[in-house]
Design an enzyme around this catalytic site. Structure first.
Site, mmCIF file in Angstrom:
data_model
loop_
_atom_site.group_PDB
_atom_site.id
_atom_site.type_symbol
_atom_site.label_atom_id
_atom_site.label_comp_id
_atom_site.label_asym_id
_atom_site.label_seq_id
_atom_site.Cartn_x
_atom_site.Cartn_y
_atom_site.Cartn_z
ATOM 1 N N THR A 153 -64.540 31.723 31.373
ATOM 2 C CA THR A 153 -63.819 32.756 31.766
ATOM 3 C C THR A 153 -64.178 34.083 31.686
ATOM 4 O OG1 THR A 153 -61.503 33.475 31.380
ATOM 5 C CG2 THR A 153 -62.499 32.481 29.573
ATOM 6 N N ASP A 154 -63.759 34.968 32.634
ATOM 7 C CA ASP A 154 -63.797 36.371 32.109
ATOM 8 C C ASP A 154 -63.300 37.082 30.911
ATOM 9 O OD1 ASP A 154 -61.285 36.424 33.107
ATOM 10 O OD2 ASP A 154 -61.419 38.004 34.548
ATOM 11 N N GLU A 155 -62.243 36.105 30.459
ATOM 12 C CA GLU A 155 -61.772 36.556 29.046
ATOM 13 C C GLU A 155 -62.561 36.570 27.947
ATOM 14 O OE1 GLU A 155 -57.588 35.327 28.621
ATOM 15 O OE2 GLU A 155 -57.558 34.884 30.702
ATOM 16 N N TYR B 19 -57.588 31.071 22.951
ATOM 17 C CA TYR B 19 -58.137 30.567 24.166
ATOM 18 C C TYR B 19 -59.613 31.185 24.317
ATOM 19 C CZ TYR B 19 -59.014 30.518 29.141
ATOM 20 O OH TYR B 19 -59.699 30.252 30.207
ATOM 21 N N ALA C 251 -61.527 32.863 22.596
ATOM 22 C CA ALA C 251 -62.381 32.605 21.340
ATOM 23 C C ALA C 251 -63.044 31.234 21.626
ATOM 24 C CB ALA C 251 -61.863 32.824 20.066
ATOM 25 N N LYS D 138 -63.296 29.265 24.131
ATOM 26 C CA LYS D 138 -64.298 29.476 25.343
ATOM 27 C C LYS D 138 -65.563 29.939 25.017
ATOM 28 C CE LYS D 138 -63.395 27.878 28.923
ATOM 29 N NZ LYS D 138 -63.653 26.705 29.510
ATOM 30 N N ILE E 210 -58.308 24.043 39.041
ATOM 31 C CA ILE E 210 -59.616 24.442 39.688
ATOM 32 C C ILE E 210 -60.450 23.071 39.740
ATOM 33 C CG2 ILE E 210 -61.605 25.938 39.519
ATOM 34 C CD1 ILE E 210 -60.109 27.645 37.464
ATOM 35 N N GLY F 9 -57.290 18.860 36.845
ATOM 36 C CA GLY F 9 -56.679 20.147 36.646
ATOM 37 C C GLY F 9 -56.582 20.821 37.871
#
Length: 348
Positions: free
Chosen positions: A131-133, A155, A157, A159, A12, A10
């Site tokens: 992730t920061d999310e 997404y 949630a 993570k 990153i 992918g």
């Protein structure tokens, strides 16, 4: 070190693989399911180049395959997990795949890591790239690693659930774990569904740029090479059980400003931009405090102005990489996500 890199084909993950092989004597096994965003072209040449061919191996597989993960972990000294379904829009349309990879896949990796840790008396580390999310929207200030997680999309949630599993295995079993939480990341080789690669490639073809809502959602943008190197620092020197934020250059930019920068670099008119109905639950702002990782010696090298210029140039000169993508499965997703929005769009 022998590193099992999950999701290494992918965006990153492949950047991490290339930079790690270039900067160290480590060997890498990449395992990737090669879903829509996993691209073997991102790893082209590694299996043949004299400097990497003896230190690189690719395996196509699903991280939720417990038997395969056990086998690959047994041939490794550490796991770095980039594998994820990572686009919020897709998580709204198709959440099951996100839970499969982000929860069941992480569980399979943790079980494999735990077995190796016990066999080697603790000498095995797993890094979960998050992730920061997971923090949810941040109206003011900056998120620190001890802040509660308040994910707002399937997404984020998924993570957050993966992170909770990782932390539980550290607390319950003493497994050597590290978590990283990166800011919005951009750069070459990014699948053209996220804001920056989508807008660059659409603008190159003089197609509309669908800007969600008022375009004032603010992000601190992180160049992909800096993100990859930060994960390497966490792998090498992070404290067991710790989480580390990975911020960008510290300058927040609304999506409208990012769009203006892209159009300016390409010499394209603002008239390409269309205001479209926003997606559900669109977080207005993320911002990270990177002090903990900074204490380990990491800082971003690439500011946004340099990074966006390099990114635009890469897409402008690498049409053979992205044009086939936009003719395939991507097109069906784009039509589902944006066709009706563009029909309702207005001038931005």
């Amino acid at each position: 070190m022998r590193i099992l890199v999950c999701g290494g084909a992918g965006f990153i993950g492949s950047t991490f693989v290339r930079r790690r092989l270039a900067a160290t004597d480590d060997s890498v096994i990449v395992v990737d399911k090669l879903t829509y965003a996993g691209n073997p072209a991102n790893l082209a040449g590694l299996a043949e180049a004299p400097g990497t061919r003896d230190r690189y191996r690719f395996v196509q597989g699903d991280i939720a395959d417990a038997s395969l993960m056990s086998q690959l972990a047994g041939a490794s000294d550490a796991i770095v997990n980039f594998a994820a379904e990572s686009h919020v829009d897709r998580s709204i349309l198709e959440p099951t795949a996100f839970l499969h990879t982000g929860v069941m896949g992480v569980h399979a990796l943790l079980e494999a890591a735990l077995a190796e840790s016990r066999r080697r008396e603790g000498a095995f580390r797993i890094v979960q790239v998050s992730t920061d999310e997971v923090y949810g929207p941040v109206p003011e200030g900056r998120s620190v690693e001890s802040d509660p997680m308040r994910p707002t999309s399937p997404y984020s949630a998924a993570k957050a659930a993966g992170e909770h599993l990782v932390s539980a295995y550290h607390e319950t079993h003493g497994l050597d774990t590290v978590i990283t939480r990166g800011a919005n990341t951009y750069g070459p080789n990014q699948f053209p569904e996220k804001l920056i690669p989508l807008f660059i490639t659409n603008a190159l073809d003089d197609e509309p740029l669908p800007l969600y809502g008022d375009g004032m959602q603010r992000r601190d943008w992180l160049f992909v090479a800096d993100h990859a190197d930060a994960v390497g620092v966490a792998l090498d020197t992070g404290e067991p059980g710790a989480a580390y934020n990975i911020p960008g250059d510290g300058v927040e930019r609304p999506n409208r400003a990012v769009t203006e920068a892209i159009l300016g670099l390409l010499g394209k008119p603002w008239s390409l931009v269309r205001t479209v109905p926003d997606r559900p639950g669109h977080d207005r702002r993320y911002a990270l405090d990177g002090s903990l990782l900074g204490a380990l010696g990491w800082a971003p090298d690439v500011g946004f102005e340099e990074g966006i210029a390099r990114t635009v140039e890469w897409y402008a000169t690498n049409r053979p990489w992205w044009e086939p993508i936009k003719r395939g499965e991507w097109r069906a997703f784009y039509e589902q996500q944006y066709a009706w929005r563009l029909e309702q769009s207005t001038s931005a």
